[in-house]
Design a protein around this motif. Structure first.
Motif, PDB file in Angstrom:
ATOM      1  N   TYR A   1       0.855  -1.193   0.000  1.00  0.00           N
ATOM      2  CA  TYR A   1       0.000   0.000   0.000  1.00  0.00           C
ATOM      3  C   TYR A   1       0.891   1.244   0.000  1.00  0.00           C
ATOM      4  O   TYR A   1       1.358   1.688   1.060  1.00  0.00           O
ATOM      5  N   PRO A   2       1.128   1.816  -1.180  1.00  0.00           N
ATOM      6  CA  PRO A   2       2.131   2.892  -1.322  1.00  0.00           C
ATOM      7  C   PRO A   2       1.891   4.094  -0.407  1.00  0.00           C
ATOM      8  O   PRO A   2       2.854   4.625   0.164  1.00  0.00           O
ATOM      9  N   SER A   3       0.650   4.540  -0.294  1.00  0.00           N
ATOM     10  CA  SER A   3       0.374   5.715   0.531  1.00  0.00           C
ATOM     11  C   SER A   3       0.658   5.432   2.002  1.00  0.00           C
ATOM     12  O   SER A   3       1.278   6.250   2.705  1.00  0.00           O
ATOM     13  N   LEU A   4       0.197   4.282   2.454  1.00  0.00           N
ATOM     14  CA  LEU A   4       0.439   3.907   3.848  1.00  0.00           C
ATOM     15  C   LEU A   4       1.922   3.676   4.103  1.00  0.00           C
ATOM     16  O   LEU A   4       2.443   4.021   5.168  1.00  0.00           O
TER      17      LEU A   4
ATOM     18  N   ALA B   1       4.459   5.123   2.557  1.00  0.00           N
ATOM     19  CA  ALA B   1       5.136   6.415   2.618  1.00  0.00           C
ATOM     20  C   ALA B   1       4.885   7.102   3.955  1.00  0.00           C
ATOM     21  O   ALA B   1       5.793   7.698   4.549  1.00  0.00           O
ATOM     22  N   GLN B   2       3.664   7.008   4.431  1.00  0.00           N
ATOM     23  CA  GLN B   2       3.346   7.605   5.728  1.00  0.00           C
ATOM     24  C   GLN B   2       4.121   6.919   6.843  1.00  0.00           C
ATOM     25  O   GLN B   2       4.676   7.583   7.727  1.00  0.00           O
TER      26      GLN B   2
END
Length: 238
Positions: free
Chosen positions: A198-201, A203-204
């Motif tokens: 999950y790229p967004s998660l 990165a976060q």
């Protein structure tokens, strides 16, 4: 209690003669100490009587039942909340009050399980003092009189919602015997694997690595409160 009376410590007439060896203030103070030390499941009239070196019968001269005791302890800890004067900065004043509510919840995490079931707690003197102080603060800040109640509800709903979640988390940590930093270190590898797809998660999560979790909770609380106050700002002197 008559049929017309509501079942609350705040509606029941107190007996005119208290037992000299024990009073309500002592009972409430010891109940708060018991809750802080052992949590809500430990609060029984028998257990409290033992800590006070008094029989449960003696307690019933001052508190009719456990429900009334809970109303009293909730009002007691609400007495710790500060309501600053508005001064030149209404946001700072409201933020100070909100922070004080959150601090109270985190000092007494057991309250997280009680706020939805405390009967007529809003009739207690400390809750009344809090609401009166906030009404004055909001009036001085320029909010319309008929909006003061909804503004208080909005701010407290945010603070209590966040505080209750934090209190539940800290209670879980306390039972585990770990600190937030300990938990973060142990959870790190599993969390890294969980967000891998999950790229967004991901990165976060990478941004949060190494950050102090307590400071992060403080920043998140302040961010959300600021956004609530942003939304209320246009209603001032509307």
């Amino acid at each position: 209690m008559t049929a017309d009376e509501l079942p609350s410590v705040w509606t029941r007439q107190r007996r005119s003669r208290d037992q000299p060896a024990l009073n309500r203030a002592q009972i409430v103070a010891e109940a708060v100490a018991l809750l802080d030390a052992e949590g809500i499941d430990a609060l029984t009239m028998r257990r409290l009587g033992t800590r006070l070196d008094a029989g449960a019968t003696s307690l019933y001269r001052h508190v009719a039942n456990r429900d009334e005791l809970i109303e009293l302890v909730v009002d007691e800890v609400y007495g710790e909340i500060r309501v600053p004067a508005v001064g030149d900065d209404w946001r700072a004043a409201v933020s100070g009050c909100a922070a004080s509510v959150r601090e109270m919840i985190l000092r007494h995490p057991w309250i997280a399980s009680l706020l939805g079931q405390v009967g007529l707690s809003y009739l207690g003197p400390n809750v009344m003092r809090l609401n009166e102080g906030m009404m004055v603060l909001l009036a001085d800040a320029g909010f319309p009189a008929d909006e003061a109640g909804p503004v208080i509800s909005t701010v407290l709903a945010y603070v209590i919602g966040i505080g209750v979640n934090e209190a539940a988390w800290l209670t879980t940590l306390a039972r585990s015997g770990q600190t937030e930093q300990d938990w973060q270190r142990r959870l790190g590898p599993a969390l890294t694997r969980a967000v891998e797809d999950y790229p967004s998660l991901r990165a976060q999560q990478e941004q949060l690595v190494g950050q102090d979790p307590t400071a992060l909770r403080d920043r998140n609380f302040a961010y959300g409160l600021d956004r609530v106050l942003d939304g209320l700002e246009p209603r001032r002197r509307a």
